[in-house]
Enzyme design. Structure first.
Site, PDB file in Angstrom:
ATOM      1  N   ILE A  20      85.486  35.448  62.110  1.00 28.50           N
ATOM      2  CA  ILE A  20      84.126  35.947  62.487  1.00 28.50           C
ATOM      3  C   ILE A  20      83.977  36.699  61.066  1.00 28.50           C
ATOM      4  O   ILE A  20      82.404  35.956  59.697  1.00 28.50           O
ATOM      5  CB  ILE A  20      83.824  36.115  63.495  1.00 28.50           C
ATOM      6  CG1 ILE A  20      84.502  35.303  64.582  1.00 28.50           C
ATOM      7  CG2 ILE A  20      82.168  36.229  63.602  1.00 28.50           C
ATOM      8  CD1 ILE A  20      83.808  34.996  65.899  1.00 28.50           C
ATOM      9  N   ASP A  66      89.970  52.009  59.975  1.00 26.43           N
ATOM     10  CA  ASP A  66      90.019  51.500  62.041  1.00 26.43           C
ATOM     11  C   ASP A  66      89.068  52.197  62.836  1.00 26.43           C
ATOM     12  O   ASP A  66      88.818  53.483  62.679  1.00 26.43           O
ATOM     13  CB  ASP A  66      91.596  52.469  62.157  1.00 26.43           C
ATOM     14  CG  ASP A  66      92.218  51.873  63.828  1.00 26.43           C
ATOM     15  OD1 ASP A  66      91.357  51.306  64.352  1.00 26.43           O
ATOM     16  OD2 ASP A  66      93.259  52.329  64.430  1.00 26.43           O
ATOM     17  N   TYR A 156      88.811  43.912  78.374  1.00 26.37           N
ATOM     18  CA  TYR A 156      87.796  42.220  77.530  1.00 26.37           C
ATOM     19  C   TYR A 156      86.396  42.829  77.583  1.00 26.37           C
ATOM     20  O   TYR A 156      85.793  43.396  76.808  1.00 26.37           O
ATOM     21  CB  TYR A 156      88.572  41.974  76.837  1.00 26.37           C
ATOM     22  CG  TYR A 156      87.720  41.463  75.576  1.00 26.37           C
ATOM     23  CD1 TYR A 156      87.918  41.544  74.399  1.00 26.37           C
ATOM     24  CD2 TYR A 156      86.874  39.930  75.875  1.00 26.37           C
ATOM     25  CE1 TYR A 156      87.712  41.273  73.067  1.00 26.37           C
ATOM     26  CE2 TYR A 156      85.926  39.349  75.121  1.00 26.37           C
ATOM     27  CZ  TYR A 156      86.449  40.054  73.520  1.00 26.37           C
ATOM     28  OH  TYR A 156      85.843  39.079  71.961  1.00 26.37           O
ATOM     29  N   THR A 191      89.703  31.387  65.429  1.00 29.59           N
ATOM     30  CA  THR A 191      90.173  32.074  64.513  1.00 29.59           C
ATOM     31  C   THR A 191      91.267  32.428  64.683  1.00 29.59           C
ATOM     32  O   THR A 191      91.670  32.705  65.962  1.00 29.59           O
ATOM     33  CB  THR A 191      88.954  33.633  64.248  1.00 29.59           C
ATOM     34  OG1 THR A 191      89.754  33.678  66.083  1.00 29.59           O
ATOM     35  CG2 THR A 191      87.736  33.016  64.312  1.00 29.59           C
ATOM     36  N   TYR A 201      92.602  32.048  79.059  1.00 31.97           N
ATOM     37  CA  TYR A 201      91.374  31.529  79.912  1.00 31.97           C
ATOM     38  C   TYR A 201      90.997  31.004  80.770  1.00 31.97           C
ATOM     39  O   TYR A 201      90.075  30.471  81.192  1.00 31.97           O
ATOM     40  CB  TYR A 201      89.760  31.229  78.840  1.00 31.97           C
ATOM     41  CG  TYR A 201      89.282  32.407  77.144  1.00 31.97           C
ATOM     42  CD1 TYR A 201      88.345  32.525  77.983  1.00 31.97           C
ATOM     43  CD2 TYR A 201      89.892  32.395  76.778  1.00 31.97           C
ATOM     44  CE1 TYR A 201      87.623  33.780  77.577  1.00 31.97           C
ATOM     45  CE2 TYR A 201      89.535  33.765  75.979  1.00 31.97           C
ATOM     46  CZ  TYR A 201      88.114  34.736  76.820  1.00 31.97           C
ATOM     47  OH  TYR A 201      88.075  35.299  75.862  1.00 31.97           O
TER      48      TYR A 201
END
Ligand SMILES: NC(=O)c1ccc[n+]([C@@H]2O[C@H](COP(=O)([O-])OP(=O)(O)OC[C@H]3O[C@@H](n4cnc5c(N)ncnc54)[C@H](OP(=O)(O)O)[C@@H]3O)[C@@H](O)[C@H]2O)c1
Length: 258
Positions: A20, A66, A156, A191, A201
């Protein structure tokens, strides 16, 4: 030389080497921006993108930083300003995925995921805001996952949900300078990250029983992954003058995910 909504503007894109972020850098450059591209380790991909953008007439450079280390992010911001003389847009795209069941989570997992996805984005804003002019633009990256329940996705998803609250609250502070701060919540986007993680998922009891096409058809109005370019169009909108009256919000760009 390209002209467009970002002519004479300078944009910094973290996570710009791939996926992205690379599409965002390409889109902003195509509309006239000079772009600074941050990456974590994949110098070859970042250098390739810079070469392509320069071949198309854009000003671009890449630097390793980073985002888990705010001092590296500060140095990246300062490198962009030193190279191009100003900074108008921060597009914060760097992020990492994580799946893990509750009983297996460790404090180190928590720190690693939040250091990149949450702390990294906050301090990118802090360091960019020190240079942005009045009317500057900040676009952070959440995820459709922030508002969906998925097995093993707590770290996440919560690292991204925090980003949605972050833009809401930062908008109040930055609004007096006319700086807008919003987030994009992409749905599944084609991606490397999606290729590595999409299978997780599915409910664990169904793992492998649905093909990716079947799963996408049953969970999204458009029934397919986004292309990075489709998602980048949302970043370009929020980074542009067209979104001057939108701040503190998260734009769901998820193909009608349900
Ligand atoms: N793909 C999806 O389906 C999806 C859906 C919702 C949200 N998102 C979010 O969208 C963003 C981009 O995802 P993507 O799919 O494009 O991921 P990707 O293909 O894995 O690319 C990740 C990018 O982030 C950089 N990066 C990772 N960790 C970093 C760190 N600690 N410091 C600096 N840069 C770092 C990588 O640099 P290197 O190339 O050097 O490794 C790379 O440029 C992420 O925030 C992700 O959470 C993605």
């Amino acid at each position: 030389m390209t002209t467009g909504r970002f002519t004479d503007k300078v944009a910094l894109v973290t996570g710009g080497s791939r996926g992205i972020g690379a599409a965002v850098a390409a889109r902003l450059a195509a509309e006239g921006a000079a772009v600074a591209i941050g990456y974590r380790g994949n110098q070859a991909a970042a250098d390739d993108l810079v070469a392509r953008l320069r071949a198309d007439g854009a000003r671009a450079f890449a630097a390793q930083a980073d985002v888990a280390d705010p001092e590296q992010t500060k140095a990246l911001v300062e490198a962009a300003v030193a190279e191009f003389g100003r900074l108008d847009v921060l597009a914060s795209c760097a992020g990492i995925e994580h799946f893990g069941a509750l009983e297996n989570l460790t404090p180190a997992d928590f720190d690693r995921v939040f250091a990149v996805n949450t702390r990294g984005q906050l301090f990118a804003v802090q360091h960019a805001a020190a240079h942005l002019p009045d009317g500057g633009r900040i676009v952070l990256t959440s995820s459709v996952s922030a508002s969906r329940a998925v097995f093993g996705h707590t770290l996440y998803a919560s690292s991204k949900a925090a980003v949605e609250s972050m833009v809401l609250n930062l908008s109040a502070e930055l609004g007096k300078r006319g700086i807008t701060v919003n987030a994009i919540a992409p749905g599944g986007t084609a991606t490397d990250m999606a290729a590595e993680n999409a299978a997780h998922y599915q409910h664990p009891d169904l793992a492998g029983r649905l093909s990716m096409d079947e799963w996408l058809t049953s969970h999204g109005a458009l029934g397919r992954l986004a292309t990075p370019a489709e998602v980048a169009a949302g970043y370009a909108f929020l980074a542009s003058g067209d979104a001057a009256y939108m701040t503190g919000r998260t734009l769901q760009l998820d193909g009608g995910f349900f």
